[in-house]
Motif scaffolding. Structure first.
Motif, PDB file in Angstrom:
ATOM      1  N   GLN A 122     -36.599  41.063  -7.693  1.00  0.00           N
ATOM      2  CA  GLN A 122     -36.098  39.701  -7.902  1.00  0.00           C
ATOM      3  C   GLN A 122     -34.596  39.627  -7.670  1.00  0.00           C
ATOM      4  O   GLN A 122     -34.093  38.705  -7.006  1.00  0.00           O
ATOM      5  CB  GLN A 122     -36.441  39.274  -9.321  1.00  0.00           C
TER       6      GLN A 122
ATOM      7  N   CYS B  38     -29.241  12.057 -16.116  1.00  0.00           N
ATOM      8  CA  CYS B  38     -28.877  13.421 -15.741  1.00  0.00           C
ATOM      9  C   CYS B  38     -27.395  13.668 -15.952  1.00  0.00           C
ATOM     10  O   CYS B  38     -26.766  14.416 -15.208  1.00  0.00           O
ATOM     11  CB  CYS B  38     -29.204  13.721 -14.279  1.00  0.00           C
TER      12      CYS B  38
ATOM     13  N   ILE C   7     -37.496  39.097 -16.378  1.00  0.00           N
ATOM     14  CA  ILE C   7     -38.904  38.803 -16.154  1.00  0.00           C
ATOM     15  C   ILE C   7     -39.820  39.592 -17.081  1.00  0.00           C
ATOM     16  O   ILE C   7     -40.953  39.203 -17.308  1.00  0.00           O
ATOM     17  CB  ILE C   7     -39.329  39.069 -14.694  1.00  0.00           C
ATOM     18  N   ASN C   8     -39.302  40.691 -17.603  1.00  0.00           N
ATOM     19  CA  ASN C   8     -40.219  41.426 -18.483  1.00  0.00           C
ATOM     20  C   ASN C   8     -40.208  40.786 -19.858  1.00  0.00           C
ATOM     21  O   ASN C   8     -39.188  40.358 -20.379  1.00  0.00           O
ATOM     22  CB  ASN C   8     -39.823  42.888 -18.571  1.00  0.00           C
TER      23      ASN C   8
ATOM     24  N   VAL D  77     -39.154  31.762  -8.168  1.00  0.00           N
ATOM     25  CA  VAL D  77     -37.921  31.418  -8.900  1.00  0.00           C
ATOM     26  C   VAL D  77     -37.248  30.236  -8.210  1.00  0.00           C
ATOM     27  O   VAL D  77     -36.967  30.296  -7.013  1.00  0.00           O
ATOM     28  CB  VAL D  77     -36.959  32.614  -8.919  1.00  0.00           C
TER      29      VAL D  77
ATOM     30  N   LEU E  33     -42.034  47.311 -14.779  1.00  0.00           N
ATOM     31  CA  LEU E  33     -41.345  46.017 -14.740  1.00  0.00           C
ATOM     32  C   LEU E  33     -39.979  46.094 -14.078  1.00  0.00           C
ATOM     33  O   LEU E  33     -39.495  45.117 -13.513  1.00  0.00           O
ATOM     34  CB  LEU E  33     -41.211  45.480 -16.164  1.00  0.00           C
TER      35      LEU E  33
ATOM     36  N   ARG F  80     -40.673  42.085 -22.477  1.00  0.00           N
ATOM     37  CA  ARG F  80     -40.579  43.141 -23.474  1.00  0.00           C
ATOM     38  C   ARG F  80     -39.604  42.744 -24.556  1.00  0.00           C
ATOM     39  O   ARG F  80     -38.559  42.146 -24.296  1.00  0.00           O
ATOM     40  CB  ARG F  80     -40.088  44.421 -22.788  1.00  0.00           C
TER      41      ARG F  80
ATOM     42  N   ARG G 178     -31.325  25.304 -17.090  1.00  0.00           N
ATOM     43  CA  ARG G 178     -30.843  25.877 -15.848  1.00  0.00           C
ATOM     44  C   ARG G 178     -29.903  27.013 -16.255  1.00  0.00           C
ATOM     45  O   ARG G 178     -28.848  26.782 -16.824  1.00  0.00           O
ATOM     46  CB  ARG G 178     -30.085  24.823 -15.071  1.00  0.00           C
TER      47      ARG G 178
ATOM     48  N   GLU H 102     -38.076  43.576 -11.477  1.00  0.00           N
ATOM     49  CA  GLU H 102     -36.742  43.053 -11.742  1.00  0.00           C
ATOM     50  C   GLU H 102     -35.802  43.310 -10.568  1.00  0.00           C
ATOM     51  O   GLU H 102     -35.049  42.438 -10.140  1.00  0.00           O
ATOM     52  CB  GLU H 102     -36.203  43.710 -13.006  1.00  0.00           C
TER      53      GLU H 102
ATOM     54  N   GLU I 215       1.180   4.174  -2.644  1.00  0.00           N
ATOM     55  CA  GLU I 215       0.959   5.569  -2.241  1.00  0.00           C
ATOM     56  C   GLU I 215       2.117   6.436  -2.705  1.00  0.00           C
ATOM     57  O   GLU I 215       1.953   7.512  -3.278  1.00  0.00           O
ATOM     58  CB  GLU I 215       0.868   5.609  -0.710  1.00  0.00           C
TER      59      GLU I 215
ATOM     60  N   LYS J  15       0.842  -1.199   0.000  1.00  0.00           N
ATOM     61  CA  LYS J  15       0.000   0.000   0.000  1.00  0.00           C
ATOM     62  C   LYS J  15       0.876   1.248   0.000  1.00  0.00           C
ATOM     63  O   LYS J  15       0.640   2.206  -0.730  1.00  0.00           O
ATOM     64  CB  LYS J  15      -0.884   0.003   1.247  1.00  0.00           C
TER      65      LYS J  15
ATOM     66  N   LYS K 239      -3.975   3.068   6.887  1.00  0.00           N
ATOM     67  CA  LYS K 239      -3.387   4.351   7.298  1.00  0.00           C
ATOM     68  C   LYS K 239      -4.363   5.102   8.192  1.00  0.00           C
ATOM     69  O   LYS K 239      -3.973   5.768   9.131  1.00  0.00           O
ATOM     70  CB  LYS K 239      -3.121   5.202   6.059  1.00  0.00           C
TER      71      LYS K 239
ATOM     72  N   PHE L 157     -33.134   9.399  -9.636  1.00  0.00           N
ATOM     73  CA  PHE L 157     -32.065   9.025 -10.562  1.00  0.00           C
ATOM     74  C   PHE L 157     -30.742   9.644 -10.157  1.00  0.00           C
ATOM     75  O   PHE L 157     -29.690   9.090 -10.384  1.00  0.00           O
ATOM     76  CB  PHE L 157     -32.407   9.478 -11.978  1.00  0.00           C
ATOM     77  N   ASP L 158     -30.844  10.813  -9.595  1.00  0.00           N
ATOM     78  CA  ASP L 158     -29.630  11.561  -9.320  1.00  0.00           C
ATOM     79  C   ASP L 158     -28.939  11.044  -8.065  1.00  0.00           C
ATOM     80  O   ASP L 158     -29.549  10.978  -7.003  1.00  0.00           O
ATOM     81  CB  ASP L 158     -30.012  13.035  -9.126  1.00  0.00           C
TER      82      ASP L 158
ATOM     83  N   LEU M 134     -30.540  34.846 -14.039  1.00  0.00           N
ATOM     84  CA  LEU M 134     -31.993  34.739 -14.052  1.00  0.00           C
ATOM     85  C   LEU M 134     -32.532  35.226 -15.390  1.00  0.00           C
ATOM     86  O   LEU M 134     -32.016  36.204 -15.954  1.00  0.00           O
ATOM     87  CB  LEU M 134     -32.570  35.619 -12.950  1.00  0.00           C
ATOM     88  N   PRO M 135     -33.519  34.593 -15.927  1.00  0.00           N
ATOM     89  CA  PRO M 135     -34.106  35.117 -17.152  1.00  0.00           C
ATOM     90  C   PRO M 135     -34.801  36.434 -16.842  1.00  0.00           C
ATOM     91  O   PRO M 135     -35.348  36.604 -15.749  1.00  0.00           O
ATOM     92  CB  PRO M 135     -35.087  34.035 -17.567  1.00  0.00           C
TER      93      PRO M 135
ATOM     94  N   ARG N 216     -34.164  18.242  -8.824  1.00  0.00           N
ATOM     95  CA  ARG N 216     -33.197  17.539  -7.969  1.00  0.00           C
ATOM     96  C   ARG N 216     -32.371  18.478  -7.110  1.00  0.00           C
ATOM     97  O   ARG N 216     -31.966  18.131  -6.009  1.00  0.00           O
ATOM     98  CB  ARG N 216     -32.298  16.667  -8.822  1.00  0.00           C
TER      99      ARG N 216
ATOM    100  N   SER O 131     -26.011  14.910 -18.452  1.00  0.00           N
ATOM    101  CA  SER O 131     -25.736  16.167 -19.139  1.00  0.00           C
ATOM    102  C   SER O 131     -26.220  17.324 -18.288  1.00  0.00           C
ATOM    103  O   SER O 131     -27.256  17.254 -17.639  1.00  0.00           O
ATOM    104  CB  SER O 131     -26.466  16.164 -20.479  1.00  0.00           C
TER     105      SER O 131
ATOM    106  N   SER P 247     -29.712  18.812 -19.262  1.00  0.00           N
ATOM    107  CA  SER P 247     -30.950  18.039 -19.326  1.00  0.00           C
ATOM    108  C   SER P 247     -32.094  18.793 -18.662  1.00  0.00           C
ATOM    109  O   SER P 247     -33.241  18.608 -19.007  1.00  0.00           O
ATOM    110  CB  SER P 247     -30.762  16.680 -18.683  1.00  0.00           C
ATOM    111  N   PHE P 248     -31.749  19.629 -17.675  1.00  0.00           N
ATOM    112  CA  PHE P 248     -32.753  20.545 -17.164  1.00  0.00           C
ATOM    113  C   PHE P 248     -32.348  21.940 -17.600  1.00  0.00           C
ATOM    114  O   PHE P 248     -31.174  22.289 -17.470  1.00  0.00           O
ATOM    115  CB  PHE P 248     -32.783  20.514 -15.640  1.00  0.00           C
TER     116      PHE P 248
ATOM    117  N   LEU Q  85     -32.242  10.612 -18.679  1.00  0.00           N
ATOM    118  CA  LEU Q  85     -32.633  10.036 -17.396  1.00  0.00           C
ATOM    119  C   LEU Q  85     -31.473  10.022 -16.415  1.00  0.00           C
ATOM    120  O   LEU Q  85     -31.648  10.253 -15.232  1.00  0.00           O
ATOM    121  CB  LEU Q  85     -33.120   8.607 -17.602  1.00  0.00           C
TER     122      LEU Q  85
END
Lengths: 362, 509
Positions: B14, A220, A235-236, B54, B7, A238, A228, B11, A146, A142, B263, B137-138, A232-233, B97, A222, A225-226, A218
């Motif tokens: 948030q 996850c 919110i307006n 959010v 708006l 416009r 994310r 913003e 090491e 060992k 160890k 799954f996670d 933050l996106p 998750r 990647s 896959s969600f 499934l």
């Protein structure tokens, strides 16, 4: 008569005399009587005593005999008991001796076997030594691993360092700082720098387009896959100024799974794969891999390989002919054949009759 | 006012929320900030943020809550009192998750402090959702859920039973088989926490087939995983003979000994605990360990570590030696006694000394051979000084007294006994003199040595009550010697001689 007369004559004297005499006697009568009684009692006493003595003597003889008899009987009993106890004592002593030996032997052999114990302890200490050695070896291994890993890590770090400092390498014109012209040999770092590849600027690696495979999603595995977003996106909803699309459309487009055209999605060697697939499917349906050939003579020369688990002899001819193809005409109820409902299968109804040699496979 | 201005307010709000939760989560990592945060009423502010629209804010709020609750039980109680748990449990089943992980973290942080808090979590119905998370799954979610379940189960048998009833055990066993080391580690620790309370709980863990998987992981290179695996196995094995046999049947035996060379200190400790838990049940199991060379490995391990890590090893030697004289002999020939006496004299802590004293007593109590093996390592004076010392704890005193008594009653090795004549208290002196009185009548050399070394003199000086056991022993020692010698060594003999000189009438012709 004379006598009577004489007596009568004498009567008076006699009477007198009688009286006199009786009178004289009377004085002594009591004494004499007493003396007589005494004499008689003495005599009778003597006689009775003698008789009693005699009885005693006799009784003693009887008792002597009887008591002797009883005594002898008792003595015999005592002797018997004594003999018996002596015998039993001896036997017990012997039994104790035997039991002692046996118990000692058994205990020493099976329970507290000294040699066995010694052997066992020796074996234990041997195992201990072996285990100690093995563990020592294991620990050493060992440690070696090491050390090797740490060396490798160091090496890697140094390599990285060299790549980072590659600009310090000496050129043809200007010697680097590790390659002093005043020294005989350049520093080892110089050699390392020469060997190292310079570190390039980090480029943003292109993300592979996320595949639309279900299993990938499934697991996850990647990051995409969600959906994310780091930020933050907005919110307006416009619209930005200018000829831009709607923000939702853009996001959808951004995170949309890859949808290649059919020509791109399909593999190039599709035809080949399809053929192989077909073959594989066909193969699945087969009961076994051997080709089925209905000719009886085809299998004739093949040696039958019996199962490992049976002991009986297996003979194909005894299986086919007598049991299933046996004909017993005496049991037939009519000589005519049964009418068939379904049209007969030629191959089976003409079994063994129709085929010529030409049909056999040799 | 234009739409843009309206708006913009949203913003800003948030952004401010995001920044707030992130800052709180950041601040909550440092212990010195916690009190200030608490005084500022952070709980009531974080609670509505758990329901934020959010998801990022929700997650970060949960994370901040978890960190706060992790800090101490007051804050954890505040989480419970703030009715945050039902909300968390509800969203645990719904959200993604990341949120699940954060929520499970909060549950874990709350549940770890006390049984009451853990019970509060159970009452919210969190167990079912946590068990569902185990099927996620996670691996990160699974890990967080297993961790929370383990922290809930570790408090007491009822909570463990609740966890078992929720059906967590088979899923935890599945988690052990996952490839992620961290998940394996947490699941093994959760299984260990569940099985430690009662034989029934351990049996359910065994029935789920955990032992085979755990036993496979003993050779895993990851030290922390090894710790948890060994601890889980020892918690299973400690309850009954059957369970210990099940553990042994998983063929852990030569393999687990390699962990004694590890160890990592805790791996060593847990491995020796496992061996101890198996050895303590029956002589057969102890014998199995001895035959596998476990005793030698444990003794080597004792030599290579310090402090509390030694304790299970010491106790294991004691248990093995207590079962039978052959096993005690095996401990002796594996050179266990010197190691134990080293432990006895080196260790600073009383409970380890007490364990070593107990183990030595168990080794020496069988036969004179055993007692001699203990006595030649010069442990008896150490034990005596521990017994006599005012600094040693009561337990240590009792244990060392018992050990001394056990060893002395079998000891016929007189050189080791002799110092005891001089400095032992009466209750121990009794046994020492008793041993002398048993040995001296049969050993002429020892009789001679006893006189020349001054033992006899010392024995004459002992003041024993007439009729007591001690007096009887002294008498039987005196009977081994001629009367003149006994008188010569009696105290005050010179005075009587002088008196005789005084009273002597010289013969004058």
């Amino acid at each position: 008569m004379a006598t009577l007369a004489r007596l009568q004559a004498r009567w008076a004297t006699v009477r007198q005399q009688f009286y006199f005499r009786n009178n004289v006697v009377d004085a002594f009568r009591k004494k004499e009587y007493n003396a007589a009684v005494k004499i008689q009692s003495w005599f009778r006493g003597c006689r009775v005593r003698a008789y009693i003595r005699f009885l005693h003597r006799v009784a003693i003889i009887i008792q002597k005999c009887w008591r002797g008899y009883l005594g002898r009987q008792h003595y015999q009993l005592i002797v018997k008991i004594a003999y018996y106890t002596m015998k039993m004592n001896l036997y017990n002593e012997m039994a104790v001796r035997i039991q002692r030996r046996w118990r000692g032997y058994k205990i020493r052999k099976y329970c507290f076997n000294y040699f066995y114990l010694k052997e066992y302890l020796r074996a234990v200490s041997e195992t201990n030594d072996a285990i100690r050695e093995a563990l020592e070896e294991f620990a050493e291994m060992k440690e070696r691993e090491e050390r090797k890993a740490s060396l490798e890590r160091e090496e890697k770090k140094r390599d990285y360092q060299a790549r980072k400092m590659h600009y310090l390498v000496s050129t043809k014109q200007i010697p680097g700082i590790y390659n002093s012209p005043f020294r005989q040999e350049p520093d080892p770092w110089e050699l390392r720098l020469q060997k190292a590849k310079p570190l390039t600027h980090r480029r943003f690696e292109l993300r592979r387009p996320s595949s639309s495979c279900l299993s990938n999603w499934l697991a996850c595995s990647s990051a995409r896959s969600f959906p994310r977003s780091e930020f933050l996106p907005p919110i307006n909803g416009r619209q930005c100024q200018g000829p831009f699309r709607d923000i939702a459309d853009v996001l959808e487009q951004r995170y949309k799974p890859l949808e290649p055209t059919l020509r791109v999605a399909e593999p190039m060697d599709e035809l080949k794969e399809a053929r192989e697939e077909l073959k594989r499917r066909e193969w699945i349906k087969n009961i076994h891999d051997n080709m089925f050939l209905p000719f009886s003579s085809y299998h004739k020369n093949k040696k039958y390989i019996p199962s490992m688990h049976t002991s009986s002899k297996y003979d194909p001819s005894s299986y086919e002919c007598p049991h299933f193809r046996d004909e017993k005409p005496e049991k037939w109820i009519s000589s005519k054949n049964f009418q068939t409902v379904l049209p007969p299968i030629d191959l089976f109804s003409n079994y063994g009759k129709l085929y010529s040699k030409a049909g056999q496979i040799l | 006012m234009s739409q843009r201005q309206v708006l913009q307010v949203f913003e800003q709000y948030q952004k401010a929320r995001t920044q707030f939760v992130q800052m709180v989560a950041e601040l909550a990592t440092r212990p010195q900030n916690i009190e200030t945060l608490q005084n500022a009423g952070v709980m009531s502010l974080l609670r509505p943020l758990l329901l934020d629209v959010v998801p990022t804010i929700q997650q970060t709020a949960a994370l901040a809550l978890g960190r706060l609750a992790n800090y101490n039980d007051d804050l954890a109680e505040a989480v419970v009192k703030g009715d945050i748990l039902p909300q968390l449990v509800y969203s645990l089943a719904e959200q993604n998750r990341f949120y699940k992980k954060a929520a499970a973290f909060v549950l874990r942080a709350v549940g770890k402090h006390s049984p009451q808090l853990a019970q509060a979590i159970v009452d919210c119905g969190a167990l079912d959702t946590l068990v569902i998370c185990l099927e996620d799954f996670d691996p990160g979610v699974k890990e967080a859920a297993a961790w929370a379940l383990g922290y809930i189960a570790r408090h007491n048998a009822e909570l463990s039973q609740a966890v078992v009833d929720a059906g967590a055990v088979p899923l935890l066993v599945l988690c052990i088989q996952e490839p992620e080391i961290a998940l394996k580690r947490i699941a093994a620790s959760a299984l260990s926490d569940i099985s430690k309370h009662s034989p029934e709980l351990a049996q359910t863990v065994v029935d789920a087939g955990a032992i085979a998987h755990l036993a496979q992981m003993i050779l895993n290179p990851d030290a922390k995983l090894k710790r948890q695996v060994l601890s889980a196995l020892s918690q299973v094995a400690k309850h009954s003979v059957d369970l210990a046999e099940m553990v042994v049947e998983a063929e852990i035996f030569p393999v687990v000994l390699t962990c004694l060379k590890d160890k990592d200190e805790y791996v060593k400790k847990n491995a020796s605990t496992l061996i101890r838990e198996i050895a303590k049940h029956t002589p057969e199991l102890s014998q199995l360990i001895v035959n596998a060379g476990g005793v030698a490995a444990v003794i080597d391990c004792l030599g290579s570590c310090k402090g509390n890590i030694r304790l299970p090893g010491i106790m294991m030697l004691g248990y093995v030696a207590a079962h039978s004289e052959n096993l005690a002999m095996a401990v002796i020939i594996s050179k266990g006694v010197p190691q134990l006496s080293v432990c006895l004299s080196e260790e600073p802590e009383d409970h380890i000394k007490a364990a070593a004293a107990w183990a030595l007593g168990q080794i020496g109590r069988h036969t004179p051979e055993h007692a001699r093996a203990v006595a030649v390592t010069n442990t008896l004076p150490v034990l005596l000084s521990l017994y006599m010392s005012a600094e040693s704890s009561e337990d240590l005193q009792v244990k060392s007294k018992k050990a001394i008594k056990n060893i002395l009653q079998k000891c016929t090795y007189l050189p080791a006994l002799e110092p005891f004549l001089y400095d032992a208290p009466p209750n121990i002196l009794k046994h020492v003199v008793g041993q002398f009185s048993k040995v001296l009548p049969h050993d002429s050399k020892a009789r001679r040595l006893f006189v020349t070394s001054g033992g006899l003199k010392k024995v004459q000086e002992i003041k024993a009550e007439p009729g007591s056991l001690l007096q009887e022993y002294i008498n039987s020692i005196n009977n081994c010697y001629p009367e003149e010698i006994v008188r010569y060594y009696s105290p005050g003999y010179s005075d009587t001689l002088l008196q005789r000189v005084d009273s002597y009438q010289p013969l004058i012709n």
